[in-house]
Write an enzyme that holds these catalytic residues in place. Structure first.
Site, PDB file in Angstrom:
ATOM      1  N   GLY A 239       1.075   0.309  11.127  1.00 10.96           N
ATOM      2  CA  GLY A 239       0.529  -0.703  10.229  1.00 10.96           C
ATOM      3  C   GLY A 239       1.254  -2.014  10.451  1.00 10.96           C
ATOM      4  N   SER A 240       0.598  -3.116  10.138  1.00  9.95           N
ATOM      5  CA  SER A 240       1.222  -4.416  10.410  1.00  9.95           C
ATOM      6  C   SER A 240       0.743  -5.488   9.418  1.00  9.95           C
ATOM      7  CB  SER A 240       0.894  -4.861  11.833  1.00  9.95           C
ATOM      8  OG  SER A 240      -0.519  -4.902  11.988  1.00  9.95           O
ATOM      9  N   GLY A 241       0.330  -5.050   8.218  1.00  7.58           N
ATOM     10  CA  GLY A 241      -0.051  -6.008   7.180  1.00  7.58           C
ATOM     11  C   GLY A 241       1.197  -6.586   6.518  1.00  7.58           C
ATOM     12  N   TRP A 243       2.926  -5.842   3.727  1.00  5.03           N
ATOM     13  CA  TRP A 243       3.990  -4.916   3.313  1.00  5.03           C
ATOM     14  C   TRP A 243       4.613  -4.233   4.527  1.00  5.03           C
ATOM     15  CZ3 TRP A 243       7.855  -4.206   0.698  1.00  5.03           C
ATOM     16  CH2 TRP A 243       8.332  -2.996   0.207  1.00  5.03           C
ATOM     17  N   LYS A 352      -0.648   2.648  -0.883  1.00  3.97           N
ATOM     18  CA  LYS A 352      -0.986   2.920  -2.280  1.00  3.97           C
ATOM     19  C   LYS A 352      -2.491   3.131  -2.376  1.00  3.97           C
ATOM     20  CE  LYS A 352       3.069   0.579  -4.105  1.00  3.97           C
ATOM     21  NZ  LYS A 352       3.659  -0.636  -4.674  1.00  3.97           N
ATOM     22  N   ALA A 385       5.351  -7.987  -1.223  1.00  2.00           N
ATOM     23  CA  ALA A 385       5.873  -8.141   0.137  1.00  2.00           C
ATOM     24  C   ALA A 385       6.605  -9.464   0.357  1.00  2.00           C
ATOM     25  CB  ALA A 385       4.724  -7.988   1.133  1.00  2.00           C
ATOM     26  N   LYS A 436      -1.832   2.051 -10.404  1.00  2.00           N
ATOM     27  CA  LYS A 436      -1.478   0.741 -10.974  1.00  2.00           C
ATOM     28  C   LYS A 436      -2.408  -0.338 -10.425  1.00  2.00           C
ATOM     29  CE  LYS A 436       0.479  -1.068  -7.249  1.00  2.00           C
ATOM     30  NZ  LYS A 436       0.127  -2.344  -6.625  1.00  2.00           N
ATOM     31  N   ARG A 500      -1.931  -9.052  -5.565  1.00  2.00           N
ATOM     32  CA  ARG A 500      -3.198  -9.556  -5.009  1.00  2.00           C
ATOM     33  C   ARG A 500      -4.400  -9.071  -5.813  1.00  2.00           C
ATOM     34  NH1 ARG A 500      -1.835  -7.222   0.855  1.00  2.00           N
ATOM     35  NH2 ARG A 500      -1.579  -5.441  -0.526  1.00  2.00           N
TER      36      ARG A 500
END
Ligand code: NAD
Ligand code: 13P
Length: 595
Positions: A239-241, A243, A352, A385, A436, A500
């Site tokens: 992953g590379s977003g 977070w 999440k 993040a 959440k 967000r």
């Protein structure tokens, strides 16, 4: 028989002889201190070469030394442990112990002389094998006065003592592999006897004995060679977003350290879902600038992070796999990784969200376990993040089943500003992180309606109640206390103020109230610029479960939020959620596939 390669593996235990730890033999040094160096040293060499029995050599040396307890105390003060260590031995022992290797010390000399050295090296007393001096006790004072020989019942008093000591170690702990390091003939015996050590490493940094060098499986002159050969965990980030980048940055700082206790390979491969960025491949830009300008602009990720477009290449050879992608993509990711990860690798999910299949819900960690057949912990917390990129104080928990792995992951992630607790409730932690995001939509609606903190607090509190109720209804083993952790109430507060989901839901509500409605998709792409919203999908997924199980009335806030985002109720109902959920289920009314 173990080989040199065994040493590099993670599972072995280590026995080191005193001669390989100190630059001088303790008894020789004591002899020097007592002014009888020459005759004692000659006897030491005869014993080490195997020409004199160990017991006789010891008896004769002690008789010549003839010291008192007070002499020994003065000797230790004059020759403190730090002044006597072989270069690099402390670093080697630190590196071994950091990997969970039990280190033992065996000495043909005496406990009285070797224990201060062991203490300095962090070797517990119970892991030291050595002889004990015998003393004559004064009838009047009751104090030891004169040295009268030594206790010959210890294994170290005799030739073949080292294999016996190893047999005792094995009795205590059935270790897979015992590695012996030594420099003398009696050390070699330790591996030449059945039931003895599995591997012998000869050490020639102080005294080089040709007979030992000839027989040793591996002969070293410098302990750095042994530290450098220790296995290290290779880490992959999938992953590379935003977070994923904030976390890879922290991991990269932790893996690139000049410390013998460092357990991690410096380089981290990060899988990047390839896309064009201003006419170039995103991976190329990341590798050139060490920054992810699209998802995490303004933060240096670390020169040791390598962006790769192939997911197989990113995971290849990784011992620790960190998964951090928006939850809707994780199923596809798992399918691509099936059969491609090391069987003894461990994973941790930072995602999440959950998946809802016809047969029921599936947590991301369950999916990873099922598809990749490896353990999967979770890391959840109040972790926006960019704030973590700015190194602001933040907390997370690692929800685990396997404590060893959790402790390893903690070392990988923890920074002074990023505190990590260990929580033996992985399901509870993951459910908190997932649910959440629904509550955050409600918080965004409150903001979009222009209401103040009292209303938001009401939504957060009710959200927490429903998060706990739903988690425990699906998974009864989930702990009540988990909801008071940073992954529960902590994350709720952070996300409902700074996340967000809140941001987009606020804009969506404003547009709706202004009479110029926008879709969540439009606002997601406009406001988040490629980053993904998890709350809307999660709300629909959770609602499917509530509907199927006829639980909607038990979750008035979740249900009302879901009806609002699907256009069945106006956003105002968010602060009247008890009423919002009493209307008949619109999805059922419109003929859903509900049973
Ligand atoms: P992000 O939302 O910032 O970025 C989206 C990512 O999805 C990008 O890396 C993009 O390349 C990737 N992507 C787009 N299309 C894809 C496809 N078809 N297949 C696979 N990947 C694709 O990502 P993030 O912030 O790292 O979020 C990942 C997870 O972490 C989410 O579950 C989120 O809830 C969670 N999380 C986020 C934060 C945060 O502050 N951003 C904090 C804690 C947890
Ligand atoms: P958002 O996805 O709403 O930004 O939440 C981030 C998060 O999970 C903070 O802990």
């Amino acid at each position: 028989m173990a080989t040199r390669a065994t040493y590099g593996s993670f599972q072995f235990d280590f026995l080191t002889s005193a001669g390989t730890v100190t630059v001088n033999d303790s008894l020789d040094l004591l002899a020097q201190f007592m002014g009888v160096q020459e005759p004692v040293e000659a006897l030491t060499n005869l014993a080490m070469d195997g020409s004199l029995s160990l017991q006789r050599a010891l008896e004769e040396r002690l008789a010549i030394i003839d010291c008192t307890p007070a002499d020994i105390q003065r000797f230790i003060v004059e020759h403190p442990p730090a002044s006597r260590l072989v270069p690099g031995i402390k670093e080697l022992i630190t590196a071994l112990q950091a990997r969970g290797v039990a280190v033992y010390l065996i000495s043909g000399g005496f406990r009285e002389l070797i224990l201060p050295i062991a203490a300095h090296l962090g070797i517990p007393k119970g892991n030291v094998f050595a002889n004990r001096m015998n003393w004559q006790w004064d009838d009047e004072t009751g104090a030891p006065t004169k040295l009268v020989g030594f206790d010959t019942s210890e294994p170290t008093a005799h030739n073949q003592g080292k294999p016996q000591a190893i047999a005792r170690i094995r009795q205590r702990n059935p270790y897979n592999t015992v590695v012996m390091i030594g420099d003398g003939i009696t050390d070699l015996e330790a591996v030449q006897t059945t039931g003895g050590a599995d591997l012998f490493i000869g050490y020639g940094g102080v005294v080089e004995r040709p007979a030992v060098a000839a027989e040793a499986e591996w002969y070293v002159y410098d302990y750095k060679a042994l530290v450098d050969s220790l296995a290290r965990y290779r880490v992959a980030m999938i992953g590379s977003g935003a977070w994923a980048c904030a976390v890879v940055r922290m991991m990269a700082q932790n893996t690139k350290v000049d410390d013998p206790a460092d357990e991690f390979v410096d380089e981290i491969r990060m899988w990047v879902y390839e896309e064009d960025y201003q006419g170039r491949k995103l991976t190329e830009v990341i590798n050139e600038t060490h920054e992810n300008p699209k998802y995490f602009p303004g933060f240096h990720l670390g020169d040791n992070v390598v962006a790769v477009p192939s997911i197989e290449e990113a995971a290849d050879g990784a011992d620790l796999i960190v998964l951090c992608a928006p939850h809707q993509f994780v199923h596809g990711i798992c399918k691509q990784l099936m059969g491609k990860v090391k069987p003894d690798a461990a994973a941790i999910s930072l995602t999440k969200g959950m998946r809802v299949r016809p047969e029921g819900p599936q947590l991301i960690s369950q999916m990873v376990r099922r598809y990749l057949n490896i353990d999967c912990a979770v890391l959840m917390g109040a972790n926006i993040a960019t704030d973590i990129g700015r190194e602001q104080l933040s907390e997370a928990v690692i929800g685990y089943d396997n404590l060893d792995q959790a402790e390893r992951f903690k070392k990988l992630f923890e920074r002074p500003y990023f505190r990590i607790g260990l929580l033996p409730d992985p399901v509870g932690a993951e459910m908190c992180g997932t649910l959440k995001n629904i509550v955050a939509l409600g918080a965004g609606m409150v903001d979009g309606l222009g209401l103040g903190p009292n209303s938001k607090a009401t939504i957060i509190r009710q959200g927490l109640v429903e998060m706990r109720r739903f988690s425990r209804a699906l998974y009864p083993s989930v702990r009540e206390d988990t909801f008071l952790e940073c992954c529960g109430v902590g994350d709720l507060v952070a996300t409902c103020y700074g996340g967000r989901n809140r941001l987009v839901a606020e804009a969506w509500t404003r547009a709706h109230m202004d009479g110029s409605p926008r879709t969540f998709e439009e606002l997601e792409s406009e406001l988040l610029k490629g980053q993904k919203l998890q709350g809307v999908l999660t709300s629909n997924e959770v609602q499917e479960i509530l509907r199927k199980r006829h639980w909607e009335q038990d979750y008035p806030l979740f249900t009302t939020i879901n009806r609002i985002i699907n256009g069945y109720l106006t956003p105002k109902f968010v602060v009247d959620y008890e009423a919002g959920c009493t209307f008949s289920d619109p999805a059922t009314a419109e003929g859903s596939d509900d049973d």
